[in-house]
Write an enzyme that holds these catalytic residues in place. Sequence first.
Site, mmCIF file in Angstrom:
data_model
loop_
_atom_site.group_PDB
_atom_site.id
_atom_site.type_symbol
_atom_site.label_atom_id
_atom_site.label_comp_id
_atom_site.label_asym_id
_atom_site.label_seq_id
_atom_site.Cartn_x
_atom_site.Cartn_y
_atom_site.Cartn_z
ATOM 1 N N ASN A 152 0.826 -1.202 0.000
ATOM 2 C CA ASN A 152 0.000 0.000 0.000
ATOM 3 C C ASN A 152 0.865 1.259 0.000
ATOM 4 O O ASN A 152 0.986 1.934 -1.021
ATOM 5 C CB ASN A 152 -0.950 -0.029 1.201
ATOM 6 C CG ASN A 152 -1.924 1.127 1.197
ATOM 7 O OD1 ASN A 152 -1.890 1.994 0.336
ATOM 8 N ND2 ASN A 152 -2.800 1.155 2.171
ATOM 9 N N ASP A 153 1.499 1.544 1.130
ATOM 10 C CA ASP A 153 2.263 2.786 1.204
ATOM 11 C C ASP A 153 3.437 2.807 0.226
ATOM 12 O O ASP A 153 3.811 3.870 -0.266
ATOM 13 C CB ASP A 153 2.779 2.997 2.639
ATOM 14 C CG ASP A 153 1.623 3.174 3.618
ATOM 15 O OD1 ASP A 153 0.564 3.656 3.178
ATOM 16 O OD2 ASP A 153 1.777 2.832 4.797
ATOM 17 N N THR A 154 4.011 1.637 -0.056
ATOM 18 C CA THR A 154 5.200 1.593 -0.913
ATOM 19 C C THR A 154 4.877 1.879 -2.380
ATOM 20 O O THR A 154 5.781 2.031 -3.193
ATOM 21 C CB THR A 154 5.890 0.215 -0.829
ATOM 22 O OG1 THR A 154 4.935 -0.798 -1.146
ATOM 23 C CG2 THR A 154 6.453 -0.026 0.552
ATOM 24 N N ILE A 155 3.577 1.939 -2.732
ATOM 25 C CA ILE A 155 3.201 2.239 -4.108
ATOM 26 C C ILE A 155 2.294 3.465 -4.167
ATOM 27 O O ILE A 155 1.655 3.717 -5.181
ATOM 28 C CB ILE A 155 2.480 1.039 -4.781
ATOM 29 C CG1 ILE A 155 1.424 0.440 -3.863
ATOM 30 C CG2 ILE A 155 3.462 -0.041 -5.175
ATOM 31 C CD1 ILE A 155 0.040 0.787 -4.162
ATOM 32 N N ALA B 143 0.207 3.648 7.384
ATOM 33 C CA ALA B 143 0.415 5.055 7.709
ATOM 34 C C ALA B 143 -0.909 5.809 7.803
ATOM 35 O O ALA B 143 -0.950 6.959 8.213
ATOM 36 C CB ALA B 143 1.318 5.703 6.664
#
Lengths: 465, 96
Positions: free
Chosen positions: A385-388, A426
């Site tokens: 999720n956050d990494t993309i 996050a």
Amino acid sequence: MDMFVPFAAIAASALFILSLMWMSHPSTARRGVRAGEAGMAIAIIGALIHHDIVSYDLIVLAMVAGAAVGIPMALLMPMTAIPQRTAISHAFGALAVGLIGAAEYYKHAQPQFAGTFVMGALMFEMILGFLTCTASVVAFAKLQGLLPSKAVVFPGQRIVNGAVALTGIAIAVMLTMDPTQTWLFPIFVAIALLFGVLLVIPIGGADMPTVIALLNSYAGLAASAMGFALGNKLLIVAGALDGASGFILALIMCKAMNRSFANVMFGGFGAVAAGAVSGKDDRVVRSASAEEAALQMENASTVVIIPGYGMAVSQAQHKVSELYQALTKKGVDVKFAIHPVAGRMPGHMNVLLAEANVPYEQLVELDDVNPDMPQTDVALIIGANDTINPAARDDPSSGIAGMPIIEADRARSVFVIKRSMSAGFAGVDNPIYFNANTQMLFGDAKEMVGAIAKELSGGGSGMGH
Amino acid sequence: MTALNPDYVFVFILAAFLGLQLIKKVSPLLHSPLMSLTNAIAAVVIVGAIHITGEEGATPLAKTLGTIAVFCATVNLVSGFMITDRMLKMFKRKEG
């Protein structure tokens, strides 16, 4: 016999250095393990034949018992539990360091003590040892799900932590000056243990890679400090190597999140999650079926798969590997894009995919994959999720602004496997889900990937290209 | 050994710089096994544990603490090396 002892230390140090050198590449890495084992064997033999050693019964007993616990632990541990194992292993190592320090302290707790330098080094060693021990236990409990992985934050937390740390340091200084105050010693140990707990409870699940790396570094520095106290250069070298390793990994993790050490350690980042999820949303989400996804991937020439912690949680790596095999058979070029902080420890995704027989040449890093994203036909996001999240790149007001991301949104079409529309760790809104080229595959990662793989290999539609 | 021996600082600094250079070269592919390997290597503190457990005139307290420390360090090094190897065995190249 004693002539051998200093040479044992030199040989062991050299072997440890070679071990790390060979670790640089998968083709030589196993040789690195052999070198490390040989170094350790030489170091232990050197310690056992030292002329100071007069009784062996307890040592042998403890080593046999340790092996009896360690061997099954290594053989039976499932690969998905690697982060937990690493955490608990740091706890064991750090506890050993702390206990040795305690024994040394009592040995020197007399008016003609060994000198303030030795005492100071012992105190430093014990602070690091004991705090790493409890911090690792808490990290283990969070990773194992025994404790909630969310950050635990309370008002005045920094003040409490600061007060505890200062008290611990003050007692350490008092004991260094006058080791005969033995009544202070248990208080000192208790404070170090407590501080370890306080240090890790405010840290959320997705920051675990940094924390584990940092604890690795602390355990190494504690070993080095012990080397200073005991006058043992082998311990100094081995501890420095371990300390450097943990430090570099922690730096890499921080850089991959565009955050500082201080922010990870004291930020209480996960705590925002509850408030930030917006209530109503009128943006449109397109969802698709496994069949539609399979059809599109089959007709693609390049597919990039981006795994995240969700893949580990649902243990989908074997199904992912089946999907990889099926697509490769159809002539599709499949790459895996691995973000440095994907998962719960550095390199977590790589180990899981390697376990599932994905060749390591297919695993590519963030910087290498991003230039190819615009030419990629399909990006498949599995539990990341956050990494993309493109907001990290586009929206300076986003909670994760500036974090390097895998630019999945630049692919021609994007599929996201996700259980529901909840926000990531996050708690930051992720616009990729609402993009026109994004289709959501709602469901469990393992089942969904399995269904796509099945469509591709067996139940295939047989439709034209 | 009442004051700091500069030799030790010398050794520490060299080892730390060497460590930083070596670790930078490790492929991110192998960061998990790297961590368990360095963890196993740090278990070399067993050397100190052996000393306090087996030395002449060790008090019962020292023996007890030392024995537990030998146990913990052994668990760490045995499982650390073995699991590192188990992980590395899985990293395969493409066939053919």
